[in-house]
Write a protein that holds these residues in place. Structure first.
Motif, PDB file in Angstrom:
ATOM      1  N   ILE A 273       0.836  -1.200   0.000  1.00 53.88           N
ATOM      2  CA  ILE A 273       0.000   0.000   0.000  1.00 53.88           C
ATOM      3  C   ILE A 273       0.869   1.249   0.000  1.00 53.88           C
ATOM      4  N   LEU A 274       1.929   1.221   0.791  1.00 53.54           N
ATOM      5  CA  LEU A 274       2.838   2.370   0.845  1.00 53.54           C
ATOM      6  C   LEU A 274       3.506   2.584  -0.517  1.00 53.54           C
ATOM      7  N   TRP A 275       3.959   1.507  -1.139  1.00 51.34           N
ATOM      8  CA  TRP A 275       4.585   1.627  -2.467  1.00 51.34           C
ATOM      9  C   TRP A 275       3.637   2.303  -3.456  1.00 51.34           C
ATOM     10  N   ALA A 276       2.362   1.926  -3.413  1.00 48.89           N
ATOM     11  CA  ALA A 276       1.386   2.521  -4.328  1.00 48.89           C
ATOM     12  C   ALA A 276       1.230   4.018  -4.077  1.00 48.89           C
ATOM     13  N   GLN A 277       1.397   4.464  -2.819  1.00 49.92           N
ATOM     14  CA  GLN A 277       1.299   5.879  -2.491  1.00 49.92           C
ATOM     15  C   GLN A 277       2.518   6.665  -2.978  1.00 49.92           C
ATOM     16  N   LEU A 278       3.646   5.998  -3.102  1.00 51.19           N
ATOM     17  CA  LEU A 278       4.915   6.698  -3.329  1.00 51.19           C
ATOM     18  C   LEU A 278       5.465   6.567  -4.747  1.00 51.19           C
ATOM     19  N   VAL A 279       5.029   5.588  -5.511  1.00 49.63           N
ATOM     20  CA  VAL A 279       5.704   5.254  -6.752  1.00 49.63           C
ATOM     21  C   VAL A 279       5.554   6.318  -7.831  1.00 49.63           C
ATOM     22  N   SER A 280       4.527   7.128  -7.771  1.00 48.47           N
ATOM     23  CA  SER A 280       4.316   8.127  -8.826  1.00 48.47           C
ATOM     24  C   SER A 280       5.200   9.358  -8.678  1.00 48.47           C
ATOM     25  N   THR A 281       5.921   9.474  -7.578  1.00 46.63           N
ATOM     26  CA  THR A 281       6.814  10.618  -7.347  1.00 46.63           C
ATOM     27  C   THR A 281       8.223  10.260  -7.787  1.00 46.63           C
ATOM     28  N   GLY A 282       8.851  11.184  -8.485  1.00 47.58           N
ATOM     29  CA  GLY A 282      10.264  11.003  -8.815  1.00 47.58           C
ATOM     30  C   GLY A 282      11.107  11.577  -7.692  1.00 47.58           C
ATOM     31  N   TRP A 283      11.650  10.720  -6.855  1.00 46.14           N
ATOM     32  CA  TRP A 283      12.339  11.159  -5.643  1.00 46.14           C
ATOM     33  C   TRP A 283      13.778  11.559  -5.933  1.00 46.14           C
ATOM     34  N   GLU A 284      14.217  12.641  -5.295  1.00 47.29           N
ATOM     35  CA  GLU A 284      15.636  12.999  -5.327  1.00 47.29           C
ATOM     36  C   GLU A 284      16.446  11.947  -4.578  1.00 47.29           C
ATOM     37  N   THR A 285      16.035  11.708  -3.331  1.00 45.59           N
ATOM     38  CA  THR A 285      16.753  10.778  -2.465  1.00 45.59           C
ATOM     39  C   THR A 285      15.740   9.928  -1.720  1.00 45.59           C
TER      40      THR A 285
ATOM     41  N   LEU B 292      15.536   3.460   6.534  1.00 39.75           N
ATOM     42  CA  LEU B 292      16.157   2.893   7.723  1.00 39.75           C
ATOM     43  C   LEU B 292      15.508   1.587   8.149  1.00 39.75           C
ATOM     44  N   ARG B 293      14.478   1.171   7.435  1.00 38.27           N
ATOM     45  CA  ARG B 293      13.842  -0.109   7.713  1.00 38.27           C
ATOM     46  C   ARG B 293      14.371  -1.216   6.805  1.00 38.27           C
ATOM     47  N   GLY B 294      15.110  -0.833   5.770  1.00 34.30           N
ATOM     48  CA  GLY B 294      15.650  -1.827   4.849  1.00 34.30           C
ATOM     49  C   GLY B 294      14.582  -2.583   4.075  1.00 34.30           C
ATOM     50  N   SER B 295      13.509  -1.877   3.740  1.00 29.67           N
ATOM     51  CA  SER B 295      12.390  -2.543   3.069  1.00 29.67           C
ATOM     52  C   SER B 295      12.687  -2.760   1.585  1.00 29.67           C
ATOM     53  N   ALA B 296      11.948  -3.684   0.991  1.00 35.83           N
ATOM     54  CA  ALA B 296      12.128  -3.971  -0.433  1.00 35.83           C
ATOM     55  C   ALA B 296      11.604  -2.842  -1.304  1.00 35.83           C
ATOM     56  N   ILE B 297      10.565  -2.139  -0.844  1.00 37.66           N
ATOM     57  CA  ILE B 297       9.942  -1.141  -1.722  1.00 37.66           C
ATOM     58  C   ILE B 297      10.874   0.020  -2.032  1.00 37.66           C
ATOM     59  N   SER B 298      11.818   0.327  -1.136  1.00 34.34           N
ATOM     60  CA  SER B 298      12.705   1.458  -1.387  1.00 34.34           C
ATOM     61  C   SER B 298      13.586   1.230  -2.605  1.00 34.34           C
ATOM     62  N   ARG B 299      13.770  -0.026  -2.978  1.00 33.49           N
ATOM     63  CA  ARG B 299      14.550  -0.351  -4.173  1.00 33.49           C
ATOM     64  C   ARG B 299      13.697  -0.328  -5.436  1.00 33.49           C
ATOM     65  N   LEU B 300      12.375  -0.211  -5.236  1.00 35.12           N
ATOM     66  CA  LEU B 300      11.454  -0.232  -6.360  1.00 35.12           C
ATOM     67  C   LEU B 300      10.829   1.132  -6.623  1.00 35.12           C
ATOM     68  N   LEU B 301      11.342   2.163  -5.976  1.00 32.85           N
ATOM     69  CA  LEU B 301      10.844   3.516  -6.182  1.00 32.85           C
ATOM     70  C   LEU B 301      11.811   4.292  -7.065  1.00 32.85           C
ATOM     71  N   PRO B 302      11.320   5.142  -7.955  1.00 35.64           N
ATOM     72  CA  PRO B 302      12.221   5.944  -8.789  1.00 35.64           C
ATOM     73  C   PRO B 302      12.944   6.988  -7.951  1.00 35.64           C
ATOM     74  N   ALA B 303      14.267   6.987  -7.999  1.00 37.47           N
ATOM     75  CA  ALA B 303      15.060   7.916  -7.187  1.00 37.47           C
ATOM     76  C   ALA B 303      16.415   8.140  -7.838  1.00 37.47           C
ATOM     77  N   ARG B 304      16.930   9.380  -7.679  1.00 38.55           N
ATOM     78  CA  ARG B 304      18.266   9.682  -8.198  1.00 38.55           C
ATOM     79  C   ARG B 304      19.335   9.011  -7.363  1.00 38.55           C
ATOM     80  N   ARG B 305      19.107   8.904  -6.057  1.00 32.02           N
ATOM     81  CA  ARG B 305      20.041   8.188  -5.192  1.00 32.02           C
ATOM     82  C   ARG B 305      19.239   7.586  -4.048  1.00 32.02           C
ATOM     83  N   ARG B 306      19.788   6.523  -3.485  1.00 29.60           N
ATOM     84  CA  ARG B 306      19.071   5.866  -2.397  1.00 29.60           C
ATOM     85  C   ARG B 306      20.069   5.334  -1.369  1.00 29.60           C
ATOM     86  N   PHE B 307      19.656   5.377  -0.124  1.00 29.42           N
ATOM     87  CA  PHE B 307      20.438   4.844   0.989  1.00 29.42           C
ATOM     88  C   PHE B 307      19.527   3.890   1.751  1.00 29.42           C
TER      89      PHE B 307
END
Length: 330
Positions: free
Chosen positions: A76-88, A92-107
């Protein structure tokens, strides 16, 4: 022809579920903002922790992450966030969705077992800043400060938090009553101080017991206050005394000196991040590194090894070394 409006740049910060764990990551969020002040941040945290970010001026949106069976909350969270092109994206939870979101850089925090460093250091290590970990810091709106200031006594304030998220981390209320009596009574190190009792709404009965047990003392019930208002109170307090809890971390994050009672948890991992502190430990407890759930009882206090004498001695020593903590001007 007028220039087209500049598109807002946005970044994402996924932090922890509990209040204390989320507070310990606020320094990382602040340092990321300092690196690029034009970015607006979205913060994802557990529902109980989201209020600590609501008055942060560079946070545009705060999303409560409510757990659902089969971990469907992440989808559900991924669906809320995926349409945004994130800068960063900082996760800190190490979730899988953070790797599936569009972003210029990710930590993304990796799961590392037996990491014995303080939680503040662990958070800073996600962006490679563990050598100089940023101290936690809470933002409080001016209106919140002013509103709280009108409710506070003119005397110095002892902020008292007898609660914690698990029974094992709580010191008996009767000992807190005796402690406050000895600290604020005639000849005590905090004689003449007012006492503000803090906690969630479910702590109101404990606060009522404290007020009733100390007639003639200025003991006030602030349980159930919103977290921003509680932060404003802690910012004005002269000293915080309480268990290992989210409120303990909030006190340290607004600059309030802290006397913290520890039993089954380890201050090397969870201690208040401030130089103005005293750790009062139940020495009989065997402390091991690892998830809190493995070491903290749900049914009985693991703090009985701390005596009132021990607490009075530690708090008296801290009080003699405190900087002036009179009420600050708004």
């Amino acid at each position: 022809m007028a220039d087209a409006p500049r598109r807002a740049r946005r970044s994402l910060f996924i932090t922890n579920t509990r209040i204390g764990d989320a507070v310990l990551t606020t320094g990382l969020l602040n340092v990321l903002h300092e690196q690029d002040r034009d970015v607006l941040w979205t913060v994802v945290a557990g529902p109980v922790a989201t209020p600590i970010f609501e008055e942060t001026p560079f946070v545009e949106r705060v999303i409560p992450l409510r757990k659902i069976r089969f971990s469907l909350h992440w989808a559900i969270l991924w669906a809320q966030l995926v349409s945004t092109g994130w800068e960063t994206v900082v996760d800190l939870r190490g979730s899988a969705i953070s790797r599936l979101l569009p972003a210029r850089r990710r930590f993304v925090r990796r799961s590392v077992r037996a990491d014995h460093r303080h939680k503040v250091v662990q958070a800073a290590s996600v962006i490679g800043q563990e050598a100089e970990p940023p101290a936690p810091r809470l933002h409080i709106a001016s209106a919140t400060r002013v509103a709280m200031r009108t409710r506070l006594p003119s005397a110095p304030i002892l902020a008292l938090s007898p609660s914690a998220n698990r029974v094992g981390k709580t010191w008996p209320l009767g000992r807190y009553i005796e402690l406050v009596d000895r600290l604020t009574g005639s000849g005590g190190p905090l004689a003449g101080w007012s006492v503000a009792v803090l906690g969630g709404a479910d702590e109101a009965p404990a606060a009522a017991r404290l007020v009733a047990a100390l007639p003639g003392r200025d003991v006030r019930d602030f349980s159930g206050e919103p977290l921003p208002a509680t932060a404003a109170l802690l910012e004005q307090a002269g000293l915080f005394v309480g268990n290992d809890s989210g409120l303990m971390h909030m006190a340290a994050a607004v600059g309030c000196p802290v006397a913290a009672l520890f039993g089954p948890t380890d201050e090397r991992l969870y201690g208040p991040w401030t130089a103005n502190r005293r750790i009062i430990r139940a020495m009989a407890e065997v402390v091991t590194f690892g998830p809190t759930s493995r070491t903290v009882s749900e049914t009985q206090s693991q703090m009985l090894g701390i005596t009132v004498d021990q607490a009075v001695e530690a708090i008296t020593d801290l009080a003699t070394r405190l900087p002036d903590r009179g009420l600050r001007p708004i």
